[in-house]
Design a protein around this motif. Structure first.
Motif, PDB file in Angstrom:
ATOM      1  N   GLU A 241      -7.509   5.192   2.472  1.00 55.09           N
ATOM      2  CA  GLU A 241      -6.975   6.193   1.552  1.00 55.09           C
ATOM      3  C   GLU A 241      -6.608   7.499   2.255  1.00 55.09           C
ATOM      4  OE1 GLU A 241      -9.821   4.630   1.259  1.00 55.09           O
ATOM      5  OE2 GLU A 241      -9.693   3.371  -0.543  1.00 55.09           O
ATOM      6  N   SER A 242      -7.193   7.754   3.428  1.00 52.69           N
ATOM      7  CA  SER A 242      -6.893   9.009   4.133  1.00 52.69           C
ATOM      8  C   SER A 242      -5.426   9.081   4.530  1.00 52.69           C
ATOM      9  CB  SER A 242      -7.779   9.151   5.370  1.00 52.69           C
ATOM     10  OG  SER A 242      -7.565   8.074   6.268  1.00 52.69           O
ATOM     11  N   VAL A 243      -4.806   7.932   4.795  1.00 48.84           N
ATOM     12  CA  VAL A 243      -3.379   7.927   5.153  1.00 48.84           C
ATOM     13  C   VAL A 243      -2.531   8.335   3.947  1.00 48.84           C
ATOM     14  CG1 VAL A 243      -1.466   6.480   5.941  1.00 48.84           C
ATOM     15  CG2 VAL A 243      -3.729   6.186   6.928  1.00 48.84           C
ATOM     16  N   TYR A 244      -2.913   7.862   2.749  1.00 44.95           N
ATOM     17  CA  TYR A 244      -2.184   8.269   1.547  1.00 44.95           C
ATOM     18  C   TYR A 244      -2.235   9.791   1.393  1.00 44.95           C
ATOM     19  CZ  TYR A 244      -3.517   3.419   0.267  1.00 44.95           C
ATOM     20  OH  TYR A 244      -3.751   2.071   0.247  1.00 44.95           O
ATOM     21  N   VAL A 245      -3.417  10.349   1.567  1.00 46.93           N
ATOM     22  CA  VAL A 245      -3.616  11.789   1.395  1.00 46.93           C
ATOM     23  C   VAL A 245      -2.788  12.564   2.414  1.00 46.93           C
ATOM     24  CG1 VAL A 245      -5.296  13.656   1.559  1.00 46.93           C
ATOM     25  CG2 VAL A 245      -5.903  11.543   0.370  1.00 46.93           C
ATOM     26  N   ASP A 246      -2.878  12.147   3.693  1.00 53.84           N
ATOM     27  CA  ASP A 246      -2.122  12.844   4.739  1.00 53.84           C
ATOM     28  C   ASP A 246      -0.631  12.819   4.451  1.00 53.84           C
ATOM     29  OD1 ASP A 246      -4.455  13.388   6.051  1.00 53.84           O
ATOM     30  OD2 ASP A 246      -4.228  11.816   7.567  1.00 53.84           O
ATOM     31  N   ASP A 247      -0.120  11.637   4.073  1.00 49.83           N
ATOM     32  CA  ASP A 247       1.326  11.527   3.845  1.00 49.83           C
ATOM     33  C   ASP A 247       1.775  12.389   2.669  1.00 49.83           C
ATOM     34  OD1 ASP A 247       2.242  10.047   5.961  1.00 49.83           O
ATOM     35  OD2 ASP A 247       1.983   8.118   4.981  1.00 49.83           O
ATOM     36  N   VAL A 248       1.017  12.400   1.591  1.00 44.60           N
ATOM     37  CA  VAL A 248       1.418  13.193   0.424  1.00 44.60           C
ATOM     38  C   VAL A 248       1.334  14.687   0.722  1.00 44.60           C
ATOM     39  CG1 VAL A 248       0.763  13.841  -1.936  1.00 44.60           C
ATOM     40  CG2 VAL A 248       0.930  11.429  -1.306  1.00 44.60           C
ATOM     41  N   THR A 249       0.206  15.130   1.260  1.00 47.52           N
ATOM     42  CA  THR A 249       0.031  16.572   1.506  1.00 47.52           C
ATOM     43  C   THR A 249       0.995  17.070   2.577  1.00 47.52           C
ATOM     44  OG1 THR A 249      -1.773  16.082   3.043  1.00 47.52           O
ATOM     45  CG2 THR A 249      -2.370  16.585   0.779  1.00 47.52           C
ATOM     46  N   GLU A 250       1.153  16.299   3.648  1.00 51.97           N
ATOM     47  CA  GLU A 250       2.043  16.723   4.727  1.00 51.97           C
ATOM     48  C   GLU A 250       3.509  16.673   4.308  1.00 51.97           C
ATOM     49  OE1 GLU A 250       0.994  14.292   8.056  1.00 51.97           O
ATOM     50  OE2 GLU A 250      -1.026  15.130   8.199  1.00 51.97           O
ATOM     51  N   PHE A 251       3.872  15.686   3.479  1.00 52.44           N
ATOM     52  CA  PHE A 251       5.251  15.624   2.997  1.00 52.44           C
ATOM     53  C   PHE A 251       5.558  16.818   2.098  1.00 52.44           C
ATOM     54  CE2 PHE A 251       8.803  14.508   0.372  1.00 52.44           C
ATOM     55  CZ  PHE A 251       9.619  13.735   1.191  1.00 52.44           C
TER      56      PHE A 251
ATOM     57  N   ALA B 269       0.818  -1.213   0.000  1.00 51.99           N
ATOM     58  CA  ALA B 269       0.000   0.000   0.000  1.00 51.99           C
ATOM     59  C   ALA B 269       0.851   1.261   0.000  1.00 51.99           C
ATOM     60  CB  ALA B 269      -0.938  -0.004   1.203  1.00 51.99           C
ATOM     61  N   GLN B 270       2.039   1.180   0.599  1.00 51.07           N
ATOM     62  CA  GLN B 270       2.887   2.370   0.686  1.00 51.07           C
ATOM     63  C   GLN B 270       3.455   2.758  -0.677  1.00 51.07           C
ATOM     64  OE1 GLN B 270       5.781   2.041   3.823  1.00 51.07           O
ATOM     65  NE2 GLN B 270       6.075   4.241   4.008  1.00 51.07           N
ATOM     66  N   LEU B 271       3.346   1.843  -1.636  1.00 54.34           N
ATOM     67  CA  LEU B 271       3.760   2.171  -3.004  1.00 54.34           C
ATOM     68  C   LEU B 271       2.968   3.346  -3.562  1.00 54.34           C
ATOM     69  CD1 LEU B 271       4.156  -1.286  -4.800  1.00 54.34           C
ATOM     70  CD2 LEU B 271       5.899   0.506  -4.666  1.00 54.34           C
ATOM     71  N   ILE B 272       1.718   3.484  -3.140  1.00 59.55           N
ATOM     72  CA  ILE B 272       0.849   4.520  -3.714  1.00 59.55           C
ATOM     73  C   ILE B 272       1.343   5.919  -3.361  1.00 59.55           C
ATOM     74  CG2 ILE B 272      -1.486   5.494  -3.666  1.00 59.55           C
ATOM     75  CD1 ILE B 272      -2.524   2.590  -3.489  1.00 59.55           C
ATOM     76  N   PRO B 273       1.468   6.291  -2.074  1.00 58.93           N
ATOM     77  CA  PRO B 273       1.994   7.628  -1.784  1.00 58.93           C
ATOM     78  C   PRO B 273       3.454   7.799  -2.190  1.00 58.93           C
ATOM     79  CG  PRO B 273       1.724   6.375   0.244  1.00 58.93           C
ATOM     80  CD  PRO B 273       1.059   5.585  -0.844  1.00 58.93           C
ATOM     81  N   LEU B 274       4.236   6.735  -2.099  1.00 54.73           N
ATOM     82  CA  LEU B 274       5.643   6.818  -2.500  1.00 54.73           C
ATOM     83  C   LEU B 274       5.759   7.205  -3.967  1.00 54.73           C
ATOM     84  CD1 LEU B 274       8.683   6.342  -2.022  1.00 54.73           C
ATOM     85  CD2 LEU B 274       8.290   3.911  -2.534  1.00 54.73           C
ATOM     86  N   SER B 275       4.998   6.565  -4.817  1.00 52.56           N
ATOM     87  CA  SER B 275       5.070   6.846  -6.256  1.00 52.56           C
ATOM     88  C   SER B 275       4.540   8.233  -6.581  1.00 52.56           C
ATOM     89  CB  SER B 275       4.291   5.784  -7.030  1.00 52.56           C
ATOM     90  OG  SER B 275       4.803   4.498  -6.767  1.00 52.56           O
ATOM     91  N   VAL B 276       3.473   8.650  -5.885  1.00 52.09           N
ATOM     92  CA  VAL B 276       2.928   9.991  -6.114  1.00 52.09           C
ATOM     93  C   VAL B 276       3.939  11.055  -5.699  1.00 52.09           C
ATOM     94  CG1 VAL B 276       1.127  11.610  -5.400  1.00 52.09           C
ATOM     95  CG2 VAL B 276       0.529   9.255  -5.978  1.00 52.09           C
ATOM     96  N   LEU B 277       4.612  10.853  -4.567  1.00 57.89           N
ATOM     97  CA  LEU B 277       5.627  11.819  -4.121  1.00 57.89           C
ATOM     98  C   LEU B 277       6.786  11.891  -5.115  1.00 57.89           C
ATOM     99  CD1 LEU B 277       5.689  11.063  -0.281  1.00 57.89           C
ATOM    100  CD2 LEU B 277       4.939  13.191  -1.383  1.00 57.89           C
ATOM    101  N   LEU B 278       7.219  10.748  -5.621  1.00 52.53           N
ATOM    102  CA  LEU B 278       8.304  10.752  -6.609  1.00 52.53           C
ATOM    103  C   LEU B 278       7.860  11.412  -7.906  1.00 52.53           C
ATOM    104  CD1 LEU B 278       9.721   7.225  -5.825  1.00 52.53           C
ATOM    105  CD2 LEU B 278      11.065   9.339  -5.812  1.00 52.53           C
ATOM    106  N   THR B 279       6.587  11.317  -8.232  1.00 56.37           N
ATOM    107  CA  THR B 279       6.058  11.984  -9.424  1.00 56.37           C
ATOM    108  C   THR B 279       6.023  13.494  -9.215  1.00 56.37           C
ATOM    109  OG1 THR B 279       4.668  10.055  -9.917  1.00 56.37           O
ATOM    110  CG2 THR B 279       4.089  12.115 -11.002  1.00 56.37           C
TER     111      THR B 279
END
Length: 587
Positions: free
Chosen positions: A392-402, A350-360
């Motif tokens: 999905e809320s964890v993905y959002v928090d990690d991307v926006t907060e990062f 699951a962590q692939l999702i925010p990881l890939s979005v951040l790298l993008t």
């Protein structure tokens, strides 16, 4: 939403004319011969077969690619209604009782068959027979044989053969003109048999006439129904099948713009996303990541819940798909650099999702400062065990907060701020089911771990050529012989990445015995062997001296040091009473 009882003939005529079709996300027809016979038996007995559910077609915001039901003519017409629930029943009725084509199904052994359905008039009228016993299926050539085809048991190739056997063809049952024509032929055939004629009259009154009045309840959803409600309703009523995925619904909506999402996904998966790590990625994961990326770029509230994925439009997908694909490829490279080489050893897919979005999002600012922060965030997620059963809320928090952290260095994401790791967790990490268990394997490899015999660095090249896995340092059987505590010898503290060749040499021997064999038989000097073991945070002296408990305490401390290093966070409780009771001292 409203419910009406609709005559079965009207439903069949609607299917034939293309007024009633299937949304393309519906799976194929799968009913077998026995289920078809049971359905026919219920209908001809005037038993209810349950309601079907339709969606009125025509909402410009919810437009699915449609198709005719199996066996119906391929008409290029726009439907009036789509079948959400009842596909199997309606298709079986249409195929066996309306279409003039043979029915392609399977028998009880799963073998594909091509057949027609008949009703035995005399059995249908005889109360001692179950109605299903009056329904028979015959092969497409209308001949049933036995003795390897040498004996003909039933021949229905002509109407006269049907009359002789008193078998009524069910695929004319909804046509008054064909029924009358068949009856005239039957009466002529039995012109001197009043009993046979009376039986048919009774058959027509008790079965055929009632069937023509048969009603099926239809629940009709208004065309304005939102797509997320359609998806939820479909899954609720489709309990007998495979759950509908978001990907299938989005595929159906994109198809209305002549874009084939499944083909696009299959191409990307085959060409770009089939590596040893990315092979775990699902089509829904990819759409979720695409929605998260599009939502962030759009500004305002960022979200990638199911509803948001269903609302993703084709233009947003096309604007994100290429760069996101590159982001996933970068994610695999990032994980390889962190010494994670396969999906089997990936802590959280699951962590692939925010990881890939951040790298993008950071593709044009992919520098060492960003990478350092990304590593800290990643490992805090792994050892904080943040992604176990998260939404999905964890993905959002990690991307926006990062992304905020990149602008404001003193405001890290909650994944980092709230990180904690209980030292006693080490004893619970017994299998690779735990993300932290896999994380420790990667940390050992990041420490430039070397093979015990060859001294080769256990990197991606060695993994691909020899492959290695986590094995015991004090072998299990040796520990059992020594009566060591299972919580100690079977946890991650007593395990490390070892090549299969080296693990065979270790076997179940005592550590001092297999170390002596490596030194003497494989001519590895003790200083070199000591260095190889140290790269795994293993003290060679404690192994030679069989100091199991001290080895466990010492290595536990080194593993915690490694976690502190990659997370940038202090681990508390290393000298708690609980730790001292278990390990014999502070770690």
């Amino acid at each position: 939403m409203k419910t009406n009882d609709i005559n079965i003939i009207k439903l069949m005529e609607g299917i034939q004319a293309g007024k009633i079709q299937l949304p393309d996300f519906q799976r194929g027809w799968v009913w077998d011969d026995n289920r078809i016979k049971a359905l026919i038996a219920s209908i001809t007995s005037s038993f209810p077969i349950g309601a079907v559910m339709f969606l009125s077609y025509g909402n410009p915001k919810v437009r699915f690619q449609c198709r005719m039901i199996e066996g119906a003519p391929d008409l290029k017409v726009e439907p009036e209604d789509l079948i959400l629930d009842g596909q199997q029943r309606l298709t079986a009725i249409y195929a066996a009782m309306y279409s003039k084509n043979s029915v392609k199904t399977k028998n009880e052994r799963g073998k594909e068959i091509d057949c027609y359905y008949y009703m035995d008039i005399e059995k249908a009228l005889n109360p001692s027979f179950e109605r299903i016993d009056a329904i028979i299926s015959v092969p497409k050539d209308k001949i049933i044989t036995s003795n390897f085809g040498r004996r003909v048991d039933l021949d229905l190739r002509t109407p006269e053969d049907e009359y002789r056997q008193k078998l009524f063809p069910l695929n004319i049952i909804f046509s008054n003109s064909e029924i009358r024509q068949w009856q005239r032929g039957y009466d002529r055939f039995y012109i001197n048999d009043a009993i046979a004629q009376d039986n048919y009259t009774k058959f027509g009154a008790e079965i055929l006439a009632k069937l023509l009045q048969y009603q099926i309840p239809v629940i009709a959803m208004e065309k304005e129904t939102p797509i997320e409600a359609i998806c939820q309703v479909f899954e609720n009523v489709n309990t007998g099948g495979v759950s509908l995925t978001v990907f299938e619904l989005v595929t159906a909506t994109f198809a209305m713009n002549d874009f084939h999402l499944r083909e696009d996904w299959n191409m990307r998966r085959e060409k770009f996303l089939s590596g040893d790590i990315l092979n775990v990625l699902t089509s829904t994961d990819f759409l979720t990541a695409c929605t998260l990326l599009a939502s962030y770029k759009r500004g305002g509230i960022v979200s990638c819940k199911r509803k948001d994925v269903l609302d993703l439009n084709l233009s947003e997908y096309m604007a994100c798909v290429e760069e996101l694909t590159a982001g996933f490829i970068e994610a695999e490279k990032f994980l390889n650099a962190e010494r994670i080489f396969s999906s089997k050893n990936l802590p959280y897919s699951a962590q692939l999702i925010p990881l890939s979005v951040l790298l993008t999002l950071m593709a044009d600012k992919n520098n060492s400062a960003f990478r350092e922060k990304l590593r800290q965030w990643y490992w805090c997620g792994v050892f904080g065990e943040k992604y176990g059963g998260t939404g999905e809320s964890v993905y959002v928090d990690d991307v926006t907060e990062f992304m905020t952290w990149m602008e404001y260095p003193d405001d890290p994401p909650k994944t980092i701020k709230n990180f904690s790791f209980n030292p006693m967790r080490l004893k619970d990490l017994q299998t690779r089911n735990s993300a932290a268990y896999k994380g420790f394997m990667a940390l050992i490899l990041k420490n430039s771990a070397r093979d015990f015999i060859s001294g080769m660095r256990m990197d991606l090249a060695l993994y691909k050529s020899e492959e290695f896995d986590i094995h015991h340092i004090f072998p299990r059987k040796h520990c059992e012989r020594r009566l060591y505590k299972k919580l100690k010898f079977d946890c991650i503290i007593n395990k490390t990445p070892i090549t299969s060749k080296t693990n065979k040499i270790i076997g179940s021997k005592a550590p001092k015995d297999y170390l002596s064999e490596i030194i003497n038989k494989y001519q590895v000097s003790r200083p070199n062997l000591s260095g190889y073991l140290a790269s795994h945070w293993i003290n060679i002296d404690l192994l030679f001296e069989e100091e199991f408990n001290e080895f466990i305490a010492a290595r536990a401390g080194l593993l915690l040091d490694a976690v502190e290093k990659v997370t940038g966070k202090k681990i508390l409780g290393r000298d708690s009473d609980e730790v001292k009771n278990f390990f014999g001292r502070a770690i």
